[in-house]
Design a protein around this motif. Structure first.
Motif, short mmCIF file in Angstrom:
data_model
loop_
_atom_site.label_atom_id
_atom_site.label_comp_id
_atom_site.label_asym_id
_atom_site.label_seq_id
_atom_site.Cartn_x
_atom_site.Cartn_y
_atom_site.Cartn_z
N PHE A 340 -19.81 5.35 1.18
CA PHE A 340 -19.20 6.47 0.47
C PHE A 340 -17.84 6.82 1.07
O PHE A 340 -16.85 6.99 0.33
N LEU A 341 -17.77 6.93 2.38
CA LEU A 341 -16.50 7.27 3.02
C LEU A 341 -15.46 6.16 2.78
O LEU A 341 -14.27 6.45 2.59
N ASP A 342 -15.91 4.92 2.79
CA ASP A 342 -15.00 3.82 2.50
C ASP A 342 -14.48 3.90 1.07
O ASP A 342 -13.29 3.63 0.82
N ALA A 343 -15.34 4.30 0.13
CA ALA A 343 -14.92 4.44 -1.27
C ALA A 343 -13.86 5.53 -1.40
O ALA A 343 -12.88 5.38 -2.14
N VAL A 344 -14.03 6.64 -0.69
CA VAL A 344 -13.05 7.71 -0.74
C VAL A 344 -11.72 7.24 -0.17
O VAL A 344 -10.65 7.48 -0.74
N ARG A 345 -11.78 6.55 0.98
CA ARG A 345 -10.54 6.07 1.60
C ARG A 345 -9.79 5.11 0.68
O ARG A 345 -8.57 5.19 0.53
N ARG A 346 -10.53 4.20 0.05
CA ARG A 346 -9.87 3.24 -0.83
C ARG A 346 -9.32 3.90 -2.09
O ARG A 346 -8.27 3.53 -2.60
N ALA A 347 -10.05 4.91 -2.60
CA ALA A 347 -9.54 5.64 -3.76
C ALA A 347 -8.27 6.40 -3.41
O ALA A 347 -7.33 6.48 -4.19
N GLU A 348 -8.24 6.97 -2.20
CA GLU A 348 -7.03 7.69 -1.77
C GLU A 348 -5.85 6.74 -1.60
O GLU A 348 -4.73 7.04 -2.03
N SER A 349 -6.09 5.58 -0.98
CA SER A 349 -5.01 4.64 -0.76
C SER A 349 -4.51 4.04 -2.09
O SER A 349 -3.33 3.71 -2.22
N GLY A 350 -5.42 3.94 -3.06
CA GLY A 350 -5.04 3.41 -4.36
C GLY A 350 -4.13 4.33 -5.15
O GLY A 350 -3.49 3.90 -6.11
N ARG A 351 -4.09 5.60 -4.76
CA ARG A 351 -3.24 6.58 -5.47
C ARG A 351 -1.87 6.71 -4.83
O ARG A 351 -1.00 7.37 -5.37
N ASP A 352 -1.69 6.12 -3.64
CA ASP A 352 -0.41 6.24 -2.93
C ASP A 352 0.67 5.39 -3.60
O ASP A 352 0.39 4.36 -4.19
#
Length: 352
Positions: A340-352
């Protein structure tokens, strides 16, 4: 505190300072961990008898969600099985949705829900559900990243909303379940006694077979099931956790008749070292290994379940409890946390 609430509790641990928004809140019905959080409700909570009749207020829930003030939050996590993802987050916030299922009564299970409804509700459903489907589809665009709790729900999300999703299975505290020194002769069924869980299949099949069955659960089908059940079937509305663990561990097998989004009960049975006889569709395909940790039946009919139980009696000597226990370690809560935490991190980086 069913499966969805347990997932919420686990996510809340990952974000100890997060606020929780919901429509209706009964502090006595949730765990002390959730009770200690800052919980805010929508205007649904102020409507008459909301804690008991909240499902009747479904038509008002889209409006209630859109009135929640989420300004100031940079991360919004919605837990969706009814309308939750329709909140309006700030433009620069990340909105991640953990989806237990798109609303079943709007989509693929709509005909079954309408068939079971009373006359007034059945007459109103076509217009109401048309409005809700349109809103449900439109509100899916408010989500940046979807997580599905099974491959089955991933397909439902794609069909209903045209969105892709990542599969992260729910956390199950498998370490709490233990094997028993002695296994009994009785089979076990666990769940709410409601139509879509199909407890009637288990009651009818075991009444025909004459084999002992313990049914643990309560619901609006309880009285009718007890009337049609044979003397070999025993009903218990609720068991304390220690006794439920013992029931799992001592059961000859768990009987699982529902088409579930994921289905935590079969995982708990395998964690207790016991096999599962399951309707081989939907979420159970992610958890039970047919011919190794349980057996599947292909149709939700009494005949199909009777045949499966008879096959199971011959297959049981080949079952290895250690294989079942090892199989469900992949659903441990620590694995959920990491993914779950990895999914949040990747979703955040994908918006940068």
């Amino acid at each position: 505190m069913r499966g969805g609430e347990r997932v919420l509790e686990r996510i809340a641990r990952l974000y100890p300072d997060a606020d929780i928004f919901t429509h209706v809140y009964d502090p006595q019905a949730v765990s002390p961990e959730l009770r200690a959080r800052n919980v805010r409700t929508s205007f649904i909570a102020r409507l008459p008898r909301a804690t008991r009749l909240y499902q009747s207020y479904l038509p008002l829930m889209p409006m209630a969600l859109e009135q929640l003030d989420l300004r100031g939050y940079d991360l919004v996590i919605s837990s969706e099985s009814g309308p939750a993802k329709g909140v309006i987050a700030a433009p620069d916030a990340l909105h991640l949705c953990y989806c237990h299922s798109p609303m079943r009564y709007l989509w693929d299970q709509y005909p079954a829900y309408r068939e079971q409804a009373g006359f007034v509700r059945r007459a109103a459903m076509p217009l109401l559900t048309h409005y809700l489907r349109n809103w449900d589809t439109a509100s899916a665009s408010r989500v940046d990243h979807f997580i599905a709790n099974s491959r089955f729900i991933r397909r439902r999300i794609s069909r209903a909303w045209g969105r892709d999703s990542q599969v992260i299975h729910p956390p199950v505290p498998v370490e709490l379940y233990k094997t028993a020194d002695k296994v009994g002769d009785s089979y076990l069924w666990v769940g709410q006694l409601i139509a879509y869980k199909r407890p009637d299949l288990a009651v009818d099949a075991f009444t025909r077979l004459g084999l002992p069955l313990l049914v643990v659960g309560d619901g609006d089908m309880a009285a009718s099931l007890k009337r049609r059940a044979g003397p070999n079937i025993r009903f218990v509305a609720k068991l304390p956790f220690d006794r439920l663990r013992r029931a799992y561990a001592e059961a000859k097998a768990l009987v699982f008749t529902a088409e579930e989004d994921f289905g935590i009960v079969p995982v708990e049975a395998n964690a207790s070292g016991r096999p599962v006889i399951a309707y081989g569709r939907a979420g159970v395909l992610d958890s039970i290994l047919d011919g190794e940790t349980g057996l599947f039946f292909a149709e939700q009919t009494t005949d199909a379940l009777v045949d499966a139980v008879e096959r199971f009696e011959g297959w049981l000597p080949h079952f290895d409890p250690a294989t079942a226990i090892a199989n469900v370690q992949r659903f441990a809560p620590e694995r959920f946390d990491r993914e779950f935490l990895d999914a949040v991190r990747r979703a955040e980086s994908g918006r940068d």
